[in-house]
Scaffold this motif. Sequence first.
Motif, PDB file in Angstrom:
ATOM      1  N   GLU A 180       0.851  -1.188   0.000  1.00 23.18           N
ATOM      2  CA  GLU A 180       0.000   0.000   0.000  1.00 23.18           C
ATOM      3  C   GLU A 180       0.887   1.238   0.000  1.00 23.18           C
ATOM      4  OE1 GLU A 180      -3.799  -0.464   2.509  1.00 23.18           O
ATOM      5  OE2 GLU A 180      -2.382  -1.843   3.450  1.00 23.18           O
ATOM      6  N   VAL A 181       0.566   2.176  -0.877  1.00 22.25           N
ATOM      7  CA  VAL A 181       1.321   3.416  -0.955  1.00 22.25           C
ATOM      8  C   VAL A 181       0.338   4.582  -1.014  1.00 22.25           C
ATOM      9  CG1 VAL A 181       3.346   2.400  -2.065  1.00 22.25           C
ATOM     10  CG2 VAL A 181       1.473   3.258  -3.479  1.00 22.25           C
ATOM     11  N   SER A 182       0.840   5.771  -0.759  1.00 20.07           N
ATOM     12  CA  SER A 182      -0.014   6.958  -0.816  1.00 20.07           C
ATOM     13  C   SER A 182       0.780   8.137  -1.349  1.00 20.07           C
ATOM     14  CB  SER A 182      -0.587   7.280   0.570  1.00 20.07           C
ATOM     15  OG  SER A 182       0.448   7.465   1.515  1.00 20.07           O
ATOM     16  N   LEU A 183       0.050   9.119  -1.864  1.00 20.83           N
ATOM     17  CA  LEU A 183       0.661  10.317  -2.411  1.00 20.83           C
ATOM     18  C   LEU A 183      -0.327  11.465  -2.315  1.00 20.83           C
ATOM     19  CD1 LEU A 183       2.940  10.740  -5.418  1.00 20.83           C
ATOM     20  CD2 LEU A 183       0.757  11.929  -5.537  1.00 20.83           C
ATOM     21  N   GLY A 184       0.152  12.626  -1.929  1.00 19.90           N
ATOM     22  CA  GLY A 184      -0.690  13.813  -1.842  1.00 19.90           C
ATOM     23  C   GLY A 184      -0.526  14.685  -3.070  1.00 19.90           C
ATOM     24  N   VAL A 185      -1.598  15.391  -3.424  1.00 21.72           N
ATOM     25  CA  VAL A 185      -1.555  16.367  -4.512  1.00 21.72           C
ATOM     26  C   VAL A 185      -2.243  17.636  -4.019  1.00 21.72           C
ATOM     27  CG1 VAL A 185      -3.689  15.425  -5.531  1.00 21.72           C
ATOM     28  CG2 VAL A 185      -2.170  16.853  -6.921  1.00 21.72           C
ATOM     29  N   ALA A 186      -1.651  18.779  -4.325  1.00 23.36           N
ATOM     30  CA  ALA A 186      -2.243  20.068  -3.960  1.00 23.36           C
ATOM     31  C   ALA A 186      -2.487  20.865  -5.237  1.00 23.36           C
ATOM     32  CB  ALA A 186      -1.310  20.843  -3.026  1.00 23.36           C
ATOM     33  N   ARG A 187      -3.539  21.659  -5.213  1.00 25.17           N
ATOM     34  CA  ARG A 187      -3.876  22.469  -6.387  1.00 25.17           C
ATOM     35  C   ARG A 187      -4.507  23.766  -5.911  1.00 25.17           C
ATOM     36  NH1 ARG A 187      -8.400  22.849 -10.028  1.00 25.17           N
ATOM     37  NH2 ARG A 187      -7.757  23.163 -12.210  1.00 25.17           N
ATOM     38  N   THR A 188      -4.055  24.874  -6.465  1.00 28.98           N
ATOM     39  CA  THR A 188      -4.640  26.163  -6.124  1.00 28.98           C
ATOM     40  C   THR A 188      -5.893  26.401  -6.967  1.00 28.98           C
ATOM     41  OG1 THR A 188      -3.392  27.394  -7.798  1.00 28.98           O
ATOM     42  CG2 THR A 188      -2.323  27.070  -5.642  1.00 28.98           C
ATOM     43  N   ALA A 189      -6.659  27.411  -6.593  1.00 29.45           N
ATOM     44  CA  ALA A 189      -7.849  27.754  -7.371  1.00 29.45           C
ATOM     45  C   ALA A 189      -7.480  28.190  -8.781  1.00 29.45           C
ATOM     46  CB  ALA A 189      -8.629  28.860  -6.656  1.00 29.45           C
ATOM     47  N   ALA A 190      -6.237  28.659  -8.968  1.00 31.71           N
ATOM     48  CA  ALA A 190      -5.769  29.078 -10.289  1.00 31.71           C
ATOM     49  C   ALA A 190      -5.244  27.919 -11.126  1.00 31.71           C
ATOM     50  CB  ALA A 190      -4.677  30.134 -10.140  1.00 31.71           C
ATOM     51  N   GLY A 191      -5.200  26.700 -10.555  1.00 32.31           N
ATOM     52  CA  GLY A 191      -4.796  25.526 -11.309  1.00 32.31           C
ATOM     53  C   GLY A 191      -3.352  25.109 -11.155  1.00 32.31           C
ATOM     54  N   GLU A 192      -2.591  25.749 -10.262  1.00 37.11           N
ATOM     55  CA  GLU A 192      -1.208  25.351 -10.008  1.00 37.11           C
ATOM     56  C   GLU A 192      -1.210  24.050  -9.211  1.00 37.11           C
ATOM     57  OE1 GLU A 192       2.834  27.256  -7.937  1.00 37.11           O
ATOM     58  OE2 GLU A 192       0.871  28.243  -7.712  1.00 37.11           O
ATOM     59  N   VAL A 193      -0.377  23.079  -9.625  1.00 34.39           N
ATOM     60  CA  VAL A 193      -0.386  21.744  -9.023  1.00 34.39           C
ATOM     61  C   VAL A 193       0.997  21.408  -8.469  1.00 34.39           C
ATOM     62  CG1 VAL A 193      -0.728  19.272  -9.459  1.00 34.39           C
ATOM     63  CG2 VAL A 193      -2.216  20.938 -10.564  1.00 34.39           C
ATOM     64  N   ASP A 220       5.822   8.164 -10.973  1.00 36.69           N
ATOM     65  CA  ASP A 220       5.264   8.913 -12.106  1.00 36.69           C
ATOM     66  C   ASP A 220       3.820   8.502 -12.356  1.00 36.69           C
ATOM     67  OD1 ASP A 220       7.643  10.268 -12.501  1.00 36.69           O
ATOM     68  OD2 ASP A 220       8.376   8.896 -14.054  1.00 36.69           O
ATOM     69  N   GLN A 221       3.539   7.204 -12.237  1.00 35.43           N
ATOM     70  CA  GLN A 221       2.168   6.720 -12.408  1.00 35.43           C
ATOM     71  C   GLN A 221       1.250   7.310 -11.343  1.00 35.43           C
ATOM     72  OE1 GLN A 221      -0.330   2.468 -12.201  1.00 35.43           O
ATOM     73  NE2 GLN A 221       1.880   2.467 -12.020  1.00 35.43           N
ATOM     74  N   ALA A 222       1.717   7.340 -10.091  1.00 35.81           N
ATOM     75  CA  ALA A 222       0.905   7.886  -9.005  1.00 35.81           C
ATOM     76  C   ALA A 222       0.633   9.370  -9.224  1.00 35.81           C
ATOM     77  CB  ALA A 222       1.615   7.670  -7.670  1.00 35.81           C
ATOM     78  N   ARG A 223       1.645  10.103  -9.665  1.00 29.02           N
ATOM     79  CA  ARG A 223       1.448  11.532  -9.924  1.00 29.02           C
ATOM     80  C   ARG A 223       0.449  11.758 -11.057  1.00 29.02           C
ATOM     81  NH1 ARG A 223       6.428  15.553  -9.126  1.00 29.02           N
ATOM     82  NH2 ARG A 223       7.111  14.905  -7.046  1.00 29.02           N
ATOM     83  N   ASP A 224       0.543  10.949 -12.103  1.00 31.85           N
ATOM     84  CA  ASP A 224      -0.388  11.089 -13.218  1.00 31.85           C
ATOM     85  C   ASP A 224      -1.821  10.851 -12.758  1.00 31.85           C
ATOM     86  OD1 ASP A 224      -1.130  11.201 -16.132  1.00 31.85           O
ATOM     87  OD2 ASP A 224      -1.663   9.113 -15.737  1.00 31.85           O
ATOM     88  N   LEU A 239      -5.846  20.428  -0.888  1.00 31.70           N
ATOM     89  CA  LEU A 239      -4.976  19.253  -0.940  1.00 31.70           C
ATOM     90  C   LEU A 239      -5.795  18.000  -0.726  1.00 31.70           C
ATOM     91  CD1 LEU A 239      -1.480  18.884   0.674  1.00 31.70           C
ATOM     92  CD2 LEU A 239      -3.197  17.129   1.113  1.00 31.70           C
ATOM     93  N   LEU A 240      -5.454  16.950  -1.462  1.00 33.75           N
ATOM     94  CA  LEU A 240      -6.064  15.652  -1.202  1.00 33.75           C
ATOM     95  C   LEU A 240      -4.988  14.584  -1.278  1.00 33.75           C
ATOM     96  CD1 LEU A 240      -6.539  13.893  -4.047  1.00 33.75           C
ATOM     97  CD2 LEU A 240      -8.472  15.432  -4.281  1.00 33.75           C
ATOM     98  N   THR A 241      -5.241  13.471  -0.604  1.00 31.13           N
ATOM     99  CA  THR A 241      -4.305  12.353  -0.538  1.00 31.13           C
ATOM    100  C   THR A 241      -4.958  11.115  -1.110  1.00 31.13           C
ATOM    101  OG1 THR A 241      -3.375  13.298   1.487  1.00 31.13           O
ATOM    102  CG2 THR A 241      -2.803  11.022   0.974  1.00 31.13           C
ATOM    103  N   LEU A 242      -4.258  10.440  -1.998  1.00 30.39           N
ATOM    104  CA  LEU A 242      -4.747   9.202  -2.580  1.00 30.39           C
ATOM    105  C   LEU A 242      -4.005   8.032  -1.967  1.00 30.39           C
ATOM    106  CD1 LEU A 242      -4.607  11.512  -5.048  1.00 30.39           C
ATOM    107  CD2 LEU A 242      -5.760   9.662  -6.261  1.00 30.39           C
ATOM    108  N   GLU A 243      -4.751   7.024  -1.535  1.00 27.03           N
ATOM    109  CA  GLU A 243      -4.183   5.771  -1.054  1.00 27.03           C
ATOM    110  C   GLU A 243      -4.335   4.735  -2.164  1.00 27.03           C
ATOM    111  OE1 GLU A 243      -5.087   4.765   3.203  1.00 27.03           O
ATOM    112  OE2 GLU A 243      -6.599   6.333   2.903  1.00 27.03           O
ATOM    113  N   PHE A 244      -3.220   4.056  -2.480  1.00 23.67           N
ATOM    114  CA  PHE A 244      -3.188   3.115  -3.599  1.00 23.67           C
ATOM    115  C   PHE A 244      -2.873   1.691  -3.132  1.00 23.67           C
ATOM    116  CE2 PHE A 244      -1.507   7.166  -5.258  1.00 23.67           C
ATOM    117  CZ  PHE A 244      -2.269   7.375  -6.400  1.00 23.67           C
ATOM    118  N   PHE A 245      -3.384   0.717  -3.905  1.00 22.68           N
ATOM    119  CA  PHE A 245      -2.870  -0.641  -3.889  1.00 22.68           C
ATOM    120  C   PHE A 245      -1.887  -0.755  -5.056  1.00 22.68           C
ATOM    121  CE2 PHE A 245      -7.275  -1.897  -2.225  1.00 22.68           C
ATOM    122  CZ  PHE A 245      -6.854  -1.918  -0.905  1.00 22.68           C
ATOM    123  N   GLN A 246      -0.667  -1.234  -4.793  1.00 20.04           N
ATOM    124  CA  GLN A 246       0.266  -1.501  -5.880  1.00 20.04           C
ATOM    125  C   GLN A 246       0.225  -2.992  -6.181  1.00 20.04           C
ATOM    126  OE1 GLN A 246       4.523  -1.917  -5.343  1.00 20.04           O
ATOM    127  NE2 GLN A 246       4.026  -3.178  -7.141  1.00 20.04           N
TER     128      GLN A 246
END
Length: 368
Positions: A183-196, A226-230, A244-251
């Motif tokens: 199990e792995v996880s990765l966070g992504v943040a994005r502003t209202a202007a679309g910056e990631v 790279d796959q997780a970021r995509d 910000l949101l965090t995705l939890e993955f099954f690899q």
Amino acid sequence: MTPSSLGILGGGQLAQMLALAALPLGVRAVVLEPDPQAPARLCAEHIHAAYTDPNGLDHLAACDAVTLEFENVPVEALARLEGRVPVRPGGTLLARSRHRAREKEALRAAGVGTAPFVPIEAEADLPDALEQVGGRGLLKTSELGYDGKGQARVNSAVELNAAWERLGRVPCVLEGLVAFEREVSLGVARTAAGEVAFGPLVENTHRDGILRTSVFPARVPGGTEDQARDLARRVAEAWGLAGLLTLEFFQLPGGELLVNEVAPRVHNSGHLTQDGGGISQFEAQVRAVLGLGLTDWFPLHPCAMVNVVGTADGSEPDWAAIDALPGTRRHLYHKAPRPGRKLGHVNLVAPERETLHARLAELERLIP
């Protein structure tokens, strides 16, 4: 002008750490939380009131923006704030992520894979449901439930029916069991202007349904990050994320990632970013919500986190030995102990992976 105030719905340990990350940026935090012993009261202005309290919500509406530390915010609270102050993430995203069946349907719509699932809304949905997900599965309440609560493993139609009764005959989702490697996880943040921007790919292990350890870097095949970021970018953009949101993955054994769950906030698995070098996930959420400059929050050194959870016998970690272990730093939540309750975590940083894993084994031995 730099924003000066951030409202937070919820006053637990995540709000506490968000508030501490906001202070060096010149931002003060205001939390709305009904618990008089809220951990965040120690470092933020605490509005001691119900989440739906009109005066409390008016106070939050005077902030530059509002974010949250948990997703099960009453819809009445969001309705009172709507149009008066930016709420990031917003109500539409929260309604999606707080409901497991809707979340999985939205993930599939964004082109992201999940385990097979079947929504269980009524008794009529139970027959043949288990066969649709492969014959074995996890029945989870569609709303609420965390750290292993509100779910049951089922291997037969009889067990499925009994589990649905035990969970209160409420709307659920039945998920097929997935043979995953880790199990792995990765966070992504994005502003209202679309910056990631992105956080690190972290490897997680659980015990009794509660996260036990998180480790960076994750031991994964090449290209996994790279796959997780995509996948994270797809979700962030398809869902119109601001925050910000965090995705939890099954690899899976072949390297493919399936999304297990999504949290529209900072996540327990990202706590190690507090001490690994660079900015933390908490600063990243503050920056994304307030539209400040964003950058990836990526540790500069190998690091790990071990949760401190209340035990049945009330035993505590060996703090003297933990403090003597090179690279450790404790983060306590100022919460009354009880079995199964997260009371804090200990971060560990080391110069290289081998040293990290050796010290992590010792750290786990010192924490019940």
